[in-house]
Design a protein around this motif. Structure first.
Motif, PDB file in Angstrom:
ATOM      1  N   SER A 192       0.931  -1.206  -0.097  1.00  0.00           N
ATOM      2  CA  SER A 192       0.038  -0.045   0.018  1.00  0.00           C
ATOM      3  C   SER A 192       0.742   1.222   0.100  1.00  0.00           C
ATOM      4  O   SER A 192       0.693   2.320  -0.607  1.00  0.00           O
ATOM      5  CB  SER A 192      -1.092  -0.242   1.019  1.00  0.00           C
ATOM      6  OG  SER A 192      -1.806   1.338   1.342  1.00  0.00           O
ATOM      7  N   PHE A 193       1.979   1.147   0.920  1.00  0.00           N
ATOM      8  CA  PHE A 193       2.897   2.296   0.892  1.00  0.00           C
ATOM      9  C   PHE A 193       3.429   2.641  -0.458  1.00  0.00           C
ATOM     10  O   PHE A 193       3.834   3.554  -0.950  1.00  0.00           O
ATOM     11  CB  PHE A 193       3.859   2.174   1.925  1.00  0.00           C
ATOM     12  CG  PHE A 193       4.627   3.375   2.490  1.00  0.00           C
ATOM     13  CD1 PHE A 193       4.083   4.618   2.953  1.00  0.00           C
ATOM     14  CD2 PHE A 193       5.895   3.599   1.911  1.00  0.00           C
ATOM     15  CE1 PHE A 193       4.634   5.736   3.482  1.00  0.00           C
ATOM     16  CE2 PHE A 193       6.527   5.058   2.147  1.00  0.00           C
ATOM     17  CZ  PHE A 193       5.827   5.865   3.022  1.00  0.00           C
ATOM     18  N   LYS A 194       3.955   1.517  -1.181  1.00  0.00           N
ATOM     19  CA  LYS A 194       4.701   1.563  -2.524  1.00  0.00           C
ATOM     20  C   LYS A 194       3.657   2.323  -3.348  1.00  0.00           C
ATOM     21  O   LYS A 194       4.124   3.138  -4.313  1.00  0.00           O
ATOM     22  CB  LYS A 194       5.102   0.264  -2.908  1.00  0.00           C
ATOM     23  CG  LYS A 194       6.354  -0.179  -2.012  1.00  0.00           C
ATOM     24  CD  LYS A 194       6.523  -1.730  -2.308  1.00  0.00           C
ATOM     25  CE  LYS A 194       6.550  -2.254  -3.618  1.00  0.00           C
ATOM     26  NZ  LYS A 194       6.623  -3.705  -3.828  1.00  0.00           N
ATOM     27  N   ALA A 195       2.337   1.780  -3.525  1.00  0.00           N
ATOM     28  CA  ALA A 195       1.519   2.336  -4.281  1.00  0.00           C
ATOM     29  C   ALA A 195       1.253   3.968  -4.173  1.00  0.00           C
ATOM     30  O   ALA A 195       1.157   4.611  -4.964  1.00  0.00           O
ATOM     31  CB  ALA A 195       0.057   1.662  -4.066  1.00  0.00           C
ATOM     32  N   HIS A 196       1.252   4.170  -2.877  1.00  0.00           N
ATOM     33  CA  HIS A 196       1.085   5.558  -2.324  1.00  0.00           C
ATOM     34  C   HIS A 196       2.381   6.344  -3.127  1.00  0.00           C
ATOM     35  O   HIS A 196       2.127   7.571  -3.644  1.00  0.00           O
ATOM     36  CB  HIS A 196       0.966   5.795  -0.812  1.00  0.00           C
ATOM     37  CG  HIS A 196       1.109   7.170  -0.436  1.00  0.00           C
ATOM     38  ND1 HIS A 196       0.199   8.094  -0.478  1.00  0.00           N
ATOM     39  CD2 HIS A 196       2.278   7.818   0.208  1.00  0.00           C
ATOM     40  CE1 HIS A 196       0.680   9.269  -0.078  1.00  0.00           C
ATOM     41  NE2 HIS A 196       2.128   8.943   0.369  1.00  0.00           N
ATOM     42  N   HIS A 197       3.572   5.833  -2.771  1.00  0.00           N
ATOM     43  CA  HIS A 197       4.732   6.450  -3.271  1.00  0.00           C
ATOM     44  C   HIS A 197       4.621   6.714  -4.854  1.00  0.00           C
ATOM     45  O   HIS A 197       4.986   7.739  -5.235  1.00  0.00           O
ATOM     46  CB  HIS A 197       5.949   5.754  -2.735  1.00  0.00           C
ATOM     47  CG  HIS A 197       7.329   6.515  -3.080  1.00  0.00           C
ATOM     48  ND1 HIS A 197       7.556   7.730  -2.659  1.00  0.00           N
ATOM     49  CD2 HIS A 197       8.373   6.032  -4.126  1.00  0.00           C
ATOM     50  CE1 HIS A 197       8.672   8.090  -3.395  1.00  0.00           C
ATOM     51  NE2 HIS A 197       9.134   6.927  -4.016  1.00  0.00           N
ATOM     52  N   LYS A 198       4.265   5.598  -5.500  1.00  0.00           N
ATOM     53  CA  LYS A 198       4.144   5.898  -6.869  1.00  0.00           C
ATOM     54  C   LYS A 198       3.263   6.819  -7.540  1.00  0.00           C
ATOM     55  O   LYS A 198       3.430   7.594  -8.319  1.00  0.00           O
ATOM     56  CB  LYS A 198       3.929   4.481  -7.577  1.00  0.00           C
ATOM     57  CG  LYS A 198       4.980   3.430  -7.488  1.00  0.00           C
ATOM     58  CD  LYS A 198       4.719   2.090  -8.253  1.00  0.00           C
ATOM     59  CE  LYS A 198       5.763   1.376  -8.193  1.00  0.00           C
ATOM     60  NZ  LYS A 198       5.594  -0.045  -8.889  1.00  0.00           N
ATOM     61  N   LEU A 199       1.959   6.890  -6.552  1.00  0.00           N
ATOM     62  CA  LEU A 199       1.070   7.889  -7.040  1.00  0.00           C
ATOM     63  C   LEU A 199       1.663   9.466  -6.608  1.00  0.00           C
ATOM     64  O   LEU A 199       1.229  10.163  -7.572  1.00  0.00           O
ATOM     65  CB  LEU A 199      -0.061   7.847  -6.099  1.00  0.00           C
ATOM     66  CG  LEU A 199      -1.167   6.560  -6.680  1.00  0.00           C
ATOM     67  CD1 LEU A 199      -2.194   6.370  -5.479  1.00  0.00           C
ATOM     68  CD2 LEU A 199      -1.699   6.767  -8.074  1.00  0.00           C
ATOM     69  N   LYS A 200       2.449   9.596  -5.454  1.00  0.00           N
ATOM     70  CA  LYS A 200       2.962  10.869  -5.415  1.00  0.00           C
ATOM     71  C   LYS A 200       4.037  11.267  -6.482  1.00  0.00           C
ATOM     72  O   LYS A 200       4.049  12.254  -7.002  1.00  0.00           O
ATOM     73  CB  LYS A 200       3.662  10.920  -4.083  1.00  0.00           C
ATOM     74  CG  LYS A 200       4.483  12.008  -3.546  1.00  0.00           C
ATOM     75  CD  LYS A 200       5.064  11.976  -2.225  1.00  0.00           C
ATOM     76  CE  LYS A 200       5.714  13.315  -1.750  1.00  0.00           C
ATOM     77  NZ  LYS A 200       6.803  13.735  -2.654  1.00  0.00           N
ATOM     78  N   LEU A 201       4.899  10.138  -6.909  1.00  0.00           N
ATOM     79  CA  LEU A 201       5.601  10.468  -8.109  1.00  0.00           C
ATOM     80  C   LEU A 201       4.773  10.713  -9.308  1.00  0.00           C
ATOM     81  O   LEU A 201       5.203  11.853 -10.048  1.00  0.00           O
ATOM     82  CB  LEU A 201       6.613   9.368  -8.462  1.00  0.00           C
ATOM     83  CG  LEU A 201       7.605   8.815  -7.475  1.00  0.00           C
ATOM     84  CD1 LEU A 201       8.295   7.740  -7.943  1.00  0.00           C
ATOM     85  CD2 LEU A 201       8.783   9.835  -7.463  1.00  0.00           C
ATOM     86  N   ILE A 202       3.823  10.082  -9.544  1.00  0.00           N
ATOM     87  CA  ILE A 202       2.906  10.487 -10.682  1.00  0.00           C
ATOM     88  C   ILE A 202       2.466  12.066 -10.650  1.00  0.00           C
ATOM     89  O   ILE A 202       2.287  12.714 -11.544  1.00  0.00           O
ATOM     90  CB  ILE A 202       1.719   9.598 -10.918  1.00  0.00           C
ATOM     91  CG1 ILE A 202       2.402   8.303 -11.452  1.00  0.00           C
ATOM     92  CG2 ILE A 202       0.858   9.985 -12.155  1.00  0.00           C
ATOM     93  CD1 ILE A 202       1.401   7.131 -11.461  1.00  0.00           C
ATOM     94  N   GLU A 203       1.903  12.381  -9.544  1.00  0.00           N
ATOM     95  CA  GLU A 203       1.341  13.647  -9.092  1.00  0.00           C
ATOM     96  C   GLU A 203       2.484  14.668  -9.326  1.00  0.00           C
ATOM     97  O   GLU A 203       2.174  15.939  -9.807  1.00  0.00           O
ATOM     98  CB  GLU A 203       1.073  13.674  -7.725  1.00  0.00           C
ATOM     99  CG  GLU A 203       0.309  14.957  -7.427  1.00  0.00           C
ATOM    100  CD  GLU A 203      -0.212  15.025  -5.789  1.00  0.00           C
ATOM    101  OE1 GLU A 203      -1.010  15.749  -5.586  1.00  0.00           O
ATOM    102  OE2 GLU A 203       0.109  14.080  -5.079  1.00  0.00           O
ATOM    103  N   THR A 204       3.851  14.549  -8.976  1.00  0.00           N
ATOM    104  CA  THR A 204       4.963  15.526  -8.978  1.00  0.00           C
ATOM    105  C   THR A 204       5.140  15.741 -10.559  1.00  0.00           C
ATOM    106  O   THR A 204       5.386  16.668 -10.805  1.00  0.00           O
ATOM    107  CB  THR A 204       6.226  14.857  -8.397  1.00  0.00           C
ATOM    108  OG1 THR A 204       5.770  14.693  -7.210  1.00  0.00           O
ATOM    109  CG2 THR A 204       7.314  15.952  -8.333  1.00  0.00           C
ATOM    110  N   SER A 205       5.068  14.463 -11.290  1.00  0.00           N
ATOM    111  CA  SER A 205       5.211  14.752 -12.539  1.00  0.00           C
ATOM    112  C   SER A 205       4.263  15.481 -13.522  1.00  0.00           C
ATOM    113  O   SER A 205       4.420  16.262 -14.324  1.00  0.00           O
ATOM    114  CB  SER A 205       5.233  13.218 -13.371  1.00  0.00           C
ATOM    115  OG  SER A 205       5.468  13.099 -14.726  1.00  0.00           O
ATOM    116  N   ASN A 206       3.072  15.268 -13.175  1.00  0.00           N
ATOM    117  CA  ASN A 206       1.856  15.929 -13.621  1.00  0.00           C
ATOM    118  C   ASN A 206       2.004  17.394 -13.247  1.00  0.00           C
ATOM    119  O   ASN A 206       1.707  18.279 -14.162  1.00  0.00           O
ATOM    120  CB  ASN A 206       0.549  15.331 -12.810  1.00  0.00           C
ATOM    121  CG  ASN A 206       0.053  14.170 -13.549  1.00  0.00           C
ATOM    122  OD1 ASN A 206       0.411  13.697 -14.669  1.00  0.00           O
ATOM    123  ND2 ASN A 206      -0.895  13.437 -13.003  1.00  0.00           N
TER     124      ASN A 206
END
Length: 402
Positions: A192-206
């Protein structure tokens, strides 16, 4: 014969523990040779303690404290290290009790040989399941509850299990199952935490791409305005040149440059991933009043996926900017160079060492581990070290997965 069997069983058990800890805790700070020597030392200490001590309490200490000391070499949180020690010891105890309950006090059972083989099989299965998992160091708010559950199961076993009872293997089996469930819950939260981190990366990229689009739109708008008044500017420059007014021509050209240059567009290499990320991150640093120095030289096309570049450059810049927020003197230097298929990223930022020690939390830890894991795909490495009030980070990797 019993001594030989114990030494053999202890060597198997220590190897099984090394398999489990190396997989569960991930990367060690030590070299492979030194890492193995720590387990050899643990084997010698526990063996000598059993041969000359013959004390249950002493053996318990010699089979927990050294394991805890071994875990200090790994890049993991304290809760994860303690969880690995308590859980591995508890599982070992339950397997041992089950062996006595099922087979009785035979010589091979008393030596722990059968139990060690079962333990090794379980650790090997764990390695097979866990081998493709990326190691993320994170601080779970539930980790200490899981540790208490493992300690509780061990205490229940000590207070209830009687090696002379043929039914106590059921208790040991149930307690063993609870510990396996503990690992499963821990793994679910990690995922779950890994998924949260990947979403944060995608959000930063966006956010970075949105920022770049705004820059491009602003740039196009200014160019349209300049083009609309182009002939007027040419006529004005002609008039100034006829008057030989060099100073006015320079001033007029500077005004034209200011009308075209976008303040938030720090660089334009042609590489959309790097341009968007750096323009976004540097604009954030500028908002904090940081002194920014940058030197970027990259080709327009790289063999690095957009997602991987976001992980590498995005995390490194995020950490640097987070440090700038809490630093009195705000200085940021970014250098990215490309030479003969090798990309080198150097980031230097001022930082507050006191704040870093107190707040080196999960986002910072998982970010650097994520960078290291991604760099391995491109045969790269990450180096980071403090120097007085500055922090240096260097990432070197190949422009290819081959």
């Amino acid at each position: 014969m019993g001594t030989i069997l114990y030494i053999a069983s202890n060597s198997i058990r220590v190897y099984a523990i090394s398999v489990f800890i190396n997989i569960f805790l991930g990367k060690s700070r030590l070299s492979q040779l030194l890492n193995r020597l720590t387990y050899v030392s643990y084997f010698l200490i526990s063996t000598i303690g059993w041969l000359y001590g013959q004390s249950t309490t002493l053996n318990l200490i010699l089979n927990t404290v050294p394991i805890l000391l071994i875990t200090l070499q790994y890049y993991s949180s304290w809760s994860k290290k303690i969880f690995s020690v308590i859980s591995s010891c508890a599982v070992g105890m339950f397997i041992d009790w089950m062996g006595f309950a099922v087979f009785g006090n035979t010589e091979i059972i008393e030596s722990g040989f059968i139990q060690a083989i079962i333990f090794l099989i379980l650790c090997s299965l764990f390695r097979y399941y866990y081998k493709n998992q990326e190691d993320y160091s994170f601080k779970s708010k539930y980790s200490w509850f899981l540790i208490l559950i493992s300690i509780g199961t061990a205490l229940i076993g000590v207070l209830t299990v009687n090696e002379n009872s043929s039914y106590d293997y059921l208790i040991a089996l149930i307690l063993l199952f609870i510990n396996f469930l503990n690992f499963y819950i821990y793994n679910l939260e990690q995922e779950s935490f890994k998924a949260h981190h990947k979403l944060k990366l995608i959000e930063t990229s966006n956010y970075a791409y949105q920022n770049q689009i705004k820059i491009m739109n602003e740039s196009q708008q200014k160019i349209r305005f300049l083009r609309h008044d182009f002939y007027r500017h040419i006529n004005k420059l002609k008039l100034l040149s006829e008057e030989n007014d060099i100073q006015s021509i320079k001033q007029y050209l500077n005004e034209m440059e200011d009308a075209v240059v976008i303040k938030k567009e720090y660089l334009k290499t042609g590489n959309e991933d790097v341009d968007s990320l750096l323009n976004y991150e540097l604009s954030l640093a500028d908002e904090f009043g940081a002194e920014i120095i940058y030197d970027v030289n990259l080709p327009e096309k790289l063999n690095i996926s957009s997602f991987d570049m976001t992980i590498i450059l995005g995390n490194l810049m995020d950490n640097a900017i987070e440090a700038l927020k809490h630093s009195e003197k705000k200085l940021l230097t970014v250098s990215i160079r490309y030479n003969k298929g090798i990309i080198r990223i150097d980031i230097e930022n001022s930082y507050n060492s006191t704040y870093r020690k107190k707040n080196d939390g999960k986002e910072h830890g998982i970010g650097l581990l994520s960078v290291e894991n991604t760099l391995q795909k491109y045969h790269g490495k990450l180096e980071a070290y403090p120097e007085e009030i500055k922090y240096h980070t260097t990432a070197i990797f190949y422009n290819s997965l081959d």
